[in-house]
Design an enzyme around this catalytic site. Structure first.
Site, PDB file in Angstrom:
ATOM      1  N   VAL A 152       2.327  -3.599   5.297  1.00  0.00           N
ATOM      2  CA  VAL A 152       3.064  -4.188   5.223  1.00  0.00           C
ATOM      3  C   VAL A 152       2.316  -3.707   3.152  1.00  0.00           C
ATOM      4  O   VAL A 152       2.974  -2.915   2.111  1.00  0.00           O
ATOM      5  CB  VAL A 152       3.948  -4.231   5.085  1.00  0.00           C
ATOM      6  CG1 VAL A 152       5.079  -4.746   3.942  1.00  0.00           C
ATOM      7  CG2 VAL A 152       4.691  -4.569   6.103  1.00  0.00           C
ATOM      8  N   GLU A 153       0.929  -4.231   3.474  1.00  0.00           N
ATOM      9  CA  GLU A 153       0.075  -5.135   2.037  1.00  0.00           C
ATOM     10  C   GLU A 153      -1.241  -3.770   1.468  1.00  0.00           C
ATOM     11  O   GLU A 153      -0.808  -2.942   1.248  1.00  0.00           O
ATOM     12  CB  GLU A 153      -0.093  -5.847   2.153  1.00  0.00           C
ATOM     13  CG  GLU A 153       0.844  -7.150   2.513  1.00  0.00           C
ATOM     14  CD  GLU A 153       1.118  -8.795   2.528  1.00  0.00           C
ATOM     15  OE1 GLU A 153       0.177  -9.364   1.339  1.00  0.00           O
ATOM     16  OE2 GLU A 153       1.532  -9.498   3.187  1.00  0.00           O
ATOM     17  N   MET A 154      -2.171  -4.125   2.386  1.00  0.00           N
ATOM     18  CA  MET A 154      -2.981  -3.230   1.950  1.00  0.00           C
ATOM     19  C   MET A 154      -2.990  -2.383   3.165  1.00  0.00           C
ATOM     20  O   MET A 154      -4.185  -1.456   3.119  1.00  0.00           O
ATOM     21  CB  MET A 154      -4.200  -4.501   1.813  1.00  0.00           C
ATOM     22  CG  MET A 154      -4.043  -5.537   0.737  1.00  0.00           C
ATOM     23  SD  MET A 154      -5.484  -6.794   0.455  1.00  0.00           S
ATOM     24  CE  MET A 154      -6.917  -5.976  -0.285  1.00  0.00           C
ATOM     25  N   VAL A 156       0.578  -1.710   0.070  1.00  0.00           N
ATOM     26  CA  VAL A 156       0.417  -0.529   0.216  1.00  0.00           C
ATOM     27  C   VAL A 156       1.527   1.019  -0.568  1.00  0.00           C
ATOM     28  O   VAL A 156       2.008   1.156   0.504  1.00  0.00           O
ATOM     29  CB  VAL A 156      -0.752  -0.345   0.937  1.00  0.00           C
ATOM     30  CG1 VAL A 156       0.336  -0.331   2.132  1.00  0.00           C
ATOM     31  CG2 VAL A 156      -1.684   1.047   1.151  1.00  0.00           C
TER      32      VAL A 156
END
Lengths: 374, 374
Positions: free
Chosen positions: A141-143, A98
């Site tokens: 760290v991702e969404m 993200v």
């Protein structure tokens, strides 16, 4: 990291010897291996009793899977990294998170045939697709969603989802994070790729594999690769070895060719399953990835540092089996692995339900600015 | 910016008075307006003679449109910002660019019905969909490719594209940047949304619009909105005013309510068409956006600072027509605008051609690091 870590106990020592032992067994007793079951059929996906599949739930799950609004930035959907129009990955060494984050720690596994995995993630930290689906959404760290409630709050503002969740799940409060995960997992159970040349061959069409692929299959068998790449998905050492889904990697760092690869491709540094269990015996244990569609999911290994399949085959031979392959060997094994590319389902593009006259994403620029300051 | 800029010449002065004049004409002579043509039909897309549409070209264009490999990071496709599963936008104030860049300068217009635009981009800097398609791909802020050759180099490494470009375009060297743009534009010409309630109403189904939407249509007409939102797409002042595709915004900054909005929503600061022509008369001239599906494409205006349609309607009344609307007026106009939401085409998801045994994106982490250092 000292060499001690690679052989930290009797269990590890034993495990590292098993491939060679199994290679002998398979070489003399080929009819007993999993892929020779008769009559042959591509496996059926197991559906959990508490999450039955229905067309409406599949359709809802597909919408959510493709909907970037379940990420903090409104730009990252499940499909962003697990691209269904492609091979279920993004073909990057490491995905971007993200707000363009570059600290996603491991290579993105394919979503295709993930329904057959006995555990999910490289370190097996989720037991089911349902549990997996909740991970990246909430991973900063991702969404980047702060929690499941934030996802539910977004979806509740979308009239189309209100209606569809009610139809699919019923009850007073159908939009829950559990139901979000249940719907996504249900869609993912449709993402399977049967009917590869290998499957056609196993069903009796002996022309489905050319001579090179057949030689590669025989060679992979005699080397003992399927001690770990076992079962119909070629991913489950538990099938042959009873050791569950995991294998140590690299298992033979003392082998000179492996030592060279470890340095060249940064193969160590990730403690794998140990990060979940904190059991020293689990250091550098990883879920064995499937061979299905492996030809399409470059780059390879947990850091995605190896850009092509021939190199990946050489590394596996050296680092798992203390073996150095000839170019001919490698080409044949690659030909066999290519025969495991299946038929991908034809998908319609979902239509994402709208928020007429408004948007849920007005606050995103401020969130992006805050993320940049961190 | 001084007020002088808003009225920088006779041409501007005249233009700013036209809506009021036209309102009078339309109020007394309603049958002459564009939307009353008979027999009514949703318009057909014009296809350039040098880029005819074929099913194979549409299919190829769709693949490229959905393929993130045409961006430097391998993560941004046309669809990333112009989301076909949604409303052809991303519902963000400003889109994120390659490597998470936050300096995309203007709100993303919808790709749906873009085929009807007489010019493309907010400042009209492209004359055709073909020309437009080349822009974001090479824009360092958006998809980040250094030039068209870099795109061609990527696509030439993908066997499926080699075959498909040859089939669609023929010739010795079918993968060219011109052909990439031609294919994308051809797919985009299929992205139209006919059969809105308004279209049904105009075809004779008088029940297709409720009383509120009909009142809104009448009010919009009497206010003179369609002096700029003219023609079947409600986007072309040239239809009614002969002034081409553009209109000044805000046109009435001296009107007190407008002045308040300008400050609240940062409506100025973008010179619009002037950036293309460097003609002082073009300062703050923008392409008039379509009303088709406007209910779905929040947020609004070139910076995307206005998050909902009722506020956008209030601002347009104040800043273009020196008018302050009642809440009832606003609700009726919003009801009419909602009747312009059409039927979106059902799309299949393309399958992106693969690069077996390898990936084109091994260099991306280094590019990301370089981008961060800048």
């Amino acid at each position: 990291m000292s060499e001690k870590n690679y052989f930290s106990g009797d269990r590890q020592m034993n495990r590292s010897r098993i491939p060679a032992i199994l290679a002998l067994i398979f070489a003399t007793c080929a009819t007993s291996v999993a892929w020779a079951a008769s009559p042959y059929a591509f496996p059926r996906v197991a559906v959990p009793a508490d999450n039955p599949m229905t067309p409406a739930k599949i359709a809802l799950g597909k919408q959510i899977y493709f909907d970037p609004r379940i990420s903090l930035s409104g730009t990252v959907s499940c499909d962003t990294c697990h691209n269904v129009a492609g091979n279920g990955t993004d073909n990057l060494p490491l995905s971007f998170g993200v707000f363009g984050r570059v600290d996603v720690p491991r290579n993105t596994p394919t979503v295709f045939n993930a329904a057959f995995n006995t555990v999910q993630f490289w370190d097996g930290r989720a037991k089911s697709l349902e549990e997996q689906a909740k991970g990246p959404i909430q991973n900063p760290v991702e969404m980047g969603m702060p929690n499941g409630d934030a996802v539910v709050e977004r979806l509740k503002q979308i009239p189309g989802y209100q209606k569809e969740f009610a139809q699919v799940f019923g009850g007073k409060d159908p939009i829950t994070f559990d139901n979000v995960a249940a719907a996504i997992a249900t869609f993912e159970r449709t993402l399977v790729t049967p009917d590869s040349p290998y499957d056609q061959y196993m069903k009796g069409d002996k022309k489905a594999l050319n001579a090179s692929a057949r030689a590669g299959m025989k060679l992979a068998r005699s080397l003992g690769c399927e001690a770990c790449h076992a079962g119909p998905m070629f991913d489950n050492p538990g099938t042959a070895m009873g050791t569950g889904a995991y294998q140590k990697f690299p298992a033979q760092p003392g082998y000179a060719a492996c030592a060279k690869y470890v340095q060249q491709y940064h193969l160590t540094g990730d403690d794998g399953r140990f990060n979940v269990t904190h059991n020293p015996a689990d250091k550098q244990l990883f879920k064995v990835p499937t061979w299905r569609n492996v030809a399409l999911t470059a780059p390879y290994f947990n850091y995605g540092t190896v850009g092509n399949l021939p190199d990946a085959v050489r590394i596996m031979a050296a680092c798992q089996l203390s073996t150095t392959l000839t170019d001919k060997d490698v080409n044949e094994i690659v030909a066999f692995l290519n025969s495991l590319t299946g038929k991908f389902p034809k998908e319609t593009l979902p239509r994402l339900p709208e928020t007429p006259n408004t948007t849920l994403l007005m606050g995103v620029p401020d969130l992006a600015q805050a993320a940049q300051k961190k």
